[in-house]
Motif scaffolding. Structure first.
Motif, mmCIF file in Angstrom:
data_model
loop_
_atom_site.group_PDB
_atom_site.id
_atom_site.type_symbol
_atom_site.label_atom_id
_atom_site.label_comp_id
_atom_site.label_asym_id
_atom_site.label_seq_id
_atom_site.Cartn_x
_atom_site.Cartn_y
_atom_site.Cartn_z
ATOM 1 N N PHE A 295 0.765 -1.249 0.108
ATOM 2 C CA PHE A 295 -0.165 0.307 0.094
ATOM 3 C C PHE A 295 1.400 0.961 0.055
ATOM 4 O O PHE A 295 1.793 1.218 0.382
ATOM 5 C CB PHE A 295 -1.046 -0.316 1.776
ATOM 6 C CG PHE A 295 -2.248 0.631 1.151
ATOM 7 C CD1 PHE A 295 -2.437 1.485 0.054
ATOM 8 C CD2 PHE A 295 -3.066 0.420 2.267
ATOM 9 C CE1 PHE A 295 -3.874 2.508 0.156
ATOM 10 C CE2 PHE A 295 -4.069 1.085 2.156
ATOM 11 C CZ PHE A 295 -4.587 1.474 1.219
ATOM 12 N N LEU A 296 0.497 2.334 -1.152
ATOM 13 C CA LEU A 296 1.978 2.887 -0.992
ATOM 14 C C LEU A 296 0.626 4.531 -0.072
ATOM 15 O O LEU A 296 -0.073 4.473 -1.239
ATOM 16 C CB LEU A 296 1.889 3.861 -2.136
ATOM 17 C CG LEU A 296 2.264 4.982 -2.464
ATOM 18 C CD1 LEU A 296 3.716 4.799 -1.419
ATOM 19 C CD2 LEU A 296 2.912 5.519 -3.720
ATOM 20 N N GLY A 297 0.705 5.058 0.334
ATOM 21 C CA GLY A 297 -0.141 6.070 1.216
ATOM 22 C C GLY A 297 0.566 7.125 1.462
ATOM 23 O O GLY A 297 1.739 7.611 1.208
ATOM 24 N N CYS A 298 -0.097 8.017 1.864
ATOM 25 C CA CYS A 298 0.783 10.006 2.168
ATOM 26 C C CYS A 298 0.453 10.224 3.366
ATOM 27 O O CYS A 298 -0.564 9.219 4.074
ATOM 28 C CB CYS A 298 -0.158 10.533 0.865
ATOM 29 S SG CYS A 298 -1.696 10.703 0.965
ATOM 30 N N MET A 299 0.697 11.760 3.994
ATOM 31 C CA MET A 299 -0.255 12.852 4.681
ATOM 32 C C MET A 299 -1.238 13.218 4.318
ATOM 33 O O MET A 299 -1.986 13.093 2.772
ATOM 34 C CB MET A 299 0.701 12.944 5.705
ATOM 35 C CG MET A 299 1.985 12.041 6.796
ATOM 36 S SD MET A 299 1.647 10.941 7.210
ATOM 37 C CE MET A 299 3.379 9.808 8.079
ATOM 38 N N GLU A 300 -1.711 14.440 4.522
ATOM 39 C CA GLU A 300 -2.603 15.683 4.514
ATOM 40 C C GLU A 300 -1.291 15.868 3.158
ATOM 41 O O GLU A 300 -1.892 17.542 3.621
ATOM 42 C CB GLU A 300 -3.020 16.091 4.958
ATOM 43 C CG GLU A 300 -4.249 15.087 5.758
ATOM 44 C CD GLU A 300 -3.770 14.074 6.455
ATOM 45 O OE1 GLU A 300 -3.445 12.560 6.122
ATOM 46 O OE2 GLU A 300 -2.798 14.364 7.979
ATOM 47 N N GLU A 301 -0.641 15.990 2.371
ATOM 48 C CA GLU A 301 0.493 16.401 1.722
ATOM 49 C C GLU A 301 -0.230 17.365 0.352
ATOM 50 O O GLU A 301 -1.120 17.210 -0.057
ATOM 51 C CB GLU A 301 1.598 15.977 0.626
ATOM 52 C CG GLU A 301 2.511 15.409 1.858
ATOM 53 C CD GLU A 301 2.098 13.757 2.741
ATOM 54 O OE1 GLU A 301 1.339 12.979 2.206
ATOM 55 O OE2 GLU A 301 2.740 13.269 2.792
ATOM 56 N N THR A 302 -0.011 18.293 0.248
ATOM 57 C CA THR A 302 0.319 19.775 -1.128
ATOM 58 C C THR A 302 0.570 18.520 -2.617
ATOM 59 O O THR A 302 1.316 17.677 -2.198
ATOM 60 C CB THR A 302 0.807 20.778 -1.203
ATOM 61 O OG1 THR A 302 2.034 20.411 -1.510
ATOM 62 C CG2 THR A 302 1.063 21.618 -0.057
ATOM 63 N N SER A 303 0.395 18.874 -3.293
ATOM 64 C CA SER A 303 0.327 18.045 -4.574
ATOM 65 C C SER A 303 2.235 18.422 -4.752
ATOM 66 O O SER A 303 2.389 17.243 -5.659
ATOM 67 C CB SER A 303 -0.040 18.546 -6.038
ATOM 68 O OG SER A 303 0.192 20.609 -5.926
ATOM 69 N N VAL A 304 2.939 18.593 -3.751
ATOM 70 C CA VAL A 304 4.213 18.741 -4.160
ATOM 71 C C VAL A 304 4.538 17.466 -3.861
ATOM 72 O O VAL A 304 5.355 16.061 -4.326
ATOM 73 C CB VAL A 304 5.417 19.628 -3.392
ATOM 74 C CG1 VAL A 304 6.383 18.819 -2.959
ATOM 75 C CG2 VAL A 304 4.618 21.130 -4.090
ATOM 76 N N GLY A 305 4.347 16.820 -1.999
ATOM 77 C CA GLY A 305 4.608 15.242 -1.256
ATOM 78 C C GLY A 305 3.449 14.360 -2.553
ATOM 79 O O GLY A 305 4.221 13.025 -2.168
ATOM 80 N N ILE A 306 2.847 15.089 -2.893
ATOM 81 C CA ILE A 306 1.570 13.995 -3.667
ATOM 82 C C ILE A 306 2.588 13.321 -4.784
ATOM 83 O O ILE A 306 2.076 12.137 -5.275
ATOM 84 C CB ILE A 306 0.454 14.091 -3.986
ATOM 85 C CG1 ILE A 306 -0.355 14.731 -2.675
ATOM 86 C CG2 ILE A 306 -0.406 13.278 -4.450
ATOM 87 C CD1 ILE A 306 -0.293 13.333 -1.855
ATOM 88 N N ALA A 307 2.791 14.634 -5.494
ATOM 89 C CA ALA A 307 3.180 14.326 -7.065
ATOM 90 C C ALA A 307 4.570 13.170 -7.148
ATOM 91 O O ALA A 307 4.726 12.113 -7.440
ATOM 92 C CB ALA A 307 4.604 15.758 -7.943
ATOM 93 N N ALA A 308 5.389 13.757 -5.618
ATOM 94 C CA ALA A 308 6.814 13.362 -5.472
ATOM 95 C C ALA A 308 6.231 11.689 -5.211
ATOM 96 O O ALA A 308 7.098 10.083 -5.434
ATOM 97 C CB ALA A 308 7.469 13.215 -4.785
ATOM 98 N N SER A 309 4.965 11.103 -4.373
ATOM 99 C CA SER A 309 4.592 9.476 -4.001
ATOM 100 C C SER A 309 3.915 8.803 -5.762
ATOM 101 O O SER A 309 5.060 7.432 -5.682
ATOM 102 C CB SER A 309 3.337 9.884 -3.409
ATOM 103 O OG SER A 309 4.066 10.381 -1.818
ATOM 104 N N ALA A 310 3.337 9.624 -5.813
ATOM 105 C CA ALA A 310 2.759 9.692 -7.785
ATOM 106 C C ALA A 310 4.514 8.587 -8.861
ATOM 107 O O ALA A 310 4.096 7.634 -8.353
ATOM 108 C CB ALA A 310 2.023 10.693 -8.215
ATOM 109 N N ALA A 311 5.544 8.823 -7.935
ATOM 110 C CA ALA A 311 6.364 9.319 -8.619
ATOM 111 C C ALA A 311 7.088 7.100 -8.447
ATOM 112 O O ALA A 311 7.155 6.845 -9.221
ATOM 113 C CB ALA A 311 8.149 9.460 -8.827
ATOM 114 N N VAL A 312 6.491 6.898 -7.422
ATOM 115 C CA VAL A 312 7.539 5.609 -7.203
ATOM 116 C C VAL A 312 6.207 4.425 -6.869
ATOM 117 O O VAL A 312 5.757 3.525 -6.626
ATOM 118 C CB VAL A 312 7.565 5.007 -5.703
ATOM 119 C CG1 VAL A 312 9.060 5.972 -6.018
ATOM 120 C CG2 VAL A 312 6.989 6.088 -4.741
#
Ligand SMILES: [Mg+2]
Length: 357
Positions: A295-312
């Motif tokens: 599972f790849l999750g996130c915190m409540e980041e802006t699209s900076v953190g989400i774009a970085a996560s999306a790359a993996v």
């Protein structure tokens, strides 16, 4: 005198809807930290690297601890800066070296490391003129994201679920006063798979009684039912559950993976916990080798953190990258969600995200 300059900024962004979870019922404002790195040469070329780390007090971080360790981390990565943007292999080596150097400099502080690690990846990819996923040699095709709904009354959660029917899965926060009624209310308006996340808020007897009801309601996984250190309880429930149990709070960094073998079937990897793009990639790869559902999750980041996560995200079986969708106002632009709820990894250099003007 250091060549690499890092500026950080703490953002306080209201949530679109109140976002409450079992172990944090505050939930009105997301507090996240943006770090921007560059050298004089980068600035002359109109370029910088953006990163983000979402500090969670549960993991021992806040904006002040991030500000306190950032100079130490910057000093640790400084020797690797010159090799970012050279040949592709050399750049990848330097990014891995910078990540190891941060871990050597100080343990923990995943969000602070994450902010700098993402910023270095963005800077390196921008210097090379390639998108981040290409720098990582990962495909642009990724699984769709689910959408998360925080704890509220069953009626309110049901209303929010009715507004989120475009998403191919919903993640419902549980561990509140009326979990079963909440899930019934969601099921009445939403027909896709439901993932539940108790954020350590259940006790074993309650959880084992709920499992048959969860199956009946089309729940497909149970995330972190019990406290992080209670691996005995997680194993106990996994042995009694047909649904995969997913460790999140129990699975922070790479070294946590091995101890979870035979305990749970899935792990939730997040950049802000483990220290950024590089560590998340290594963790996802190792989790796959160990036989976990990823599972790849996130915190409540802006699209900076989400774009970085999306790359993996191509390395994950399940994707929960909705942080920026939960915010009333994302100060960054460039990241778009497709009609089928996949983040679009484009050919734009780096993260492909910039400050909204
Ligand atoms: Mg979770």
């Amino acid at each position: 005198m250091s060549r690499l300059l890092a500026e950080s900024q703490t953002l306080r962004i209201p949530f679109r809807d109140p976002f409450r979870i079992a172990r944090d019922m505050s939930g009105d404002v997301a507090v996240t930290v943006i770090v921007e790195v560059s050298t004089a040469d980068d600035r002359a070329a109109g370029r910088s690297g953006l990163g983000e780390g979402f500090p969670d007090t549960y993991y021992g971080e806040n904006p002040d601890t991030m500000a306190a360790v950032l100079p130490l981390l910057l000093e640790a990565v400084e020797p690797f800066e010159e090799r970012l943007g050279g040949a592709m292999a050399e750049t990848r080596d330097a990014l891995a070296g910078a990540s190891w150097a941060m871990d050597e400099a100080i343990r923990h502080h995943g969000a602070a490391k994450c902010a700098l690690d993402i910023a270095l990846h963005d800077l390196a990819a921008r210097r090379l003129g390639v998108p981040l996923h290409a720098l990582l040699d990962l495909p642009a095709a990724i699984p769709p994201t689910d959408f998360t709904i925080g704890i509220d009354t069953p009626e309110v959660v049901g209303q929010r679920a009715a507004r989120a029917t475009r998403f191919p899965a919903l993640k419902i926060k549980v561990g509140g006063a009326a979990d079963l009624q909440t899930l019934e209310a969601v099921r009445a308006v939403y027909h896709g798979p439901i993932r539940v996340d108790a954020n350590t808020g259940w006790v074993p007897e309650q959880a084992v009684r709920l499992v048959p009801e969860l199956e009946r309601l089309g729940v497909v996984l149970i995330e972190q039912p019990f406290p992080a250190h209670r691996l005995d309880q997680l194993r106990w429930l996994q042995e009694r559950s047909s649904l995969p149990i997913v460790a999140d709070e129990s699975c922070v960094v790479y070294d946590d993976l091995e101890g979870l073998v035979g305990v749970v079937q899935g792990v939730n990897v997040k950049l802000a916990k483990c220290g950024g793009v590089g560590p998340a990639r290594r963790m996802l790869a190792r989790a796959g080798e160990l036989g976990f559902r990823r599972f790849l999750g996130c915190m409540e980041e802006t699209s900076v953190g989400i774009a970085a996560s999306a790359a993996v995200a191509s390395l994950a079986d399940w994707v929960d990258l909705d942080g920026c969708l939960l915010l009333a106002d994302d100060p960054f632009e460039g990241l778009a969600l497709s009609d089928d709820c996949r983040w679009q990894l484009t050919d734009a250099p780096g993260l492909g995200v910039s400050r909204r003007r």
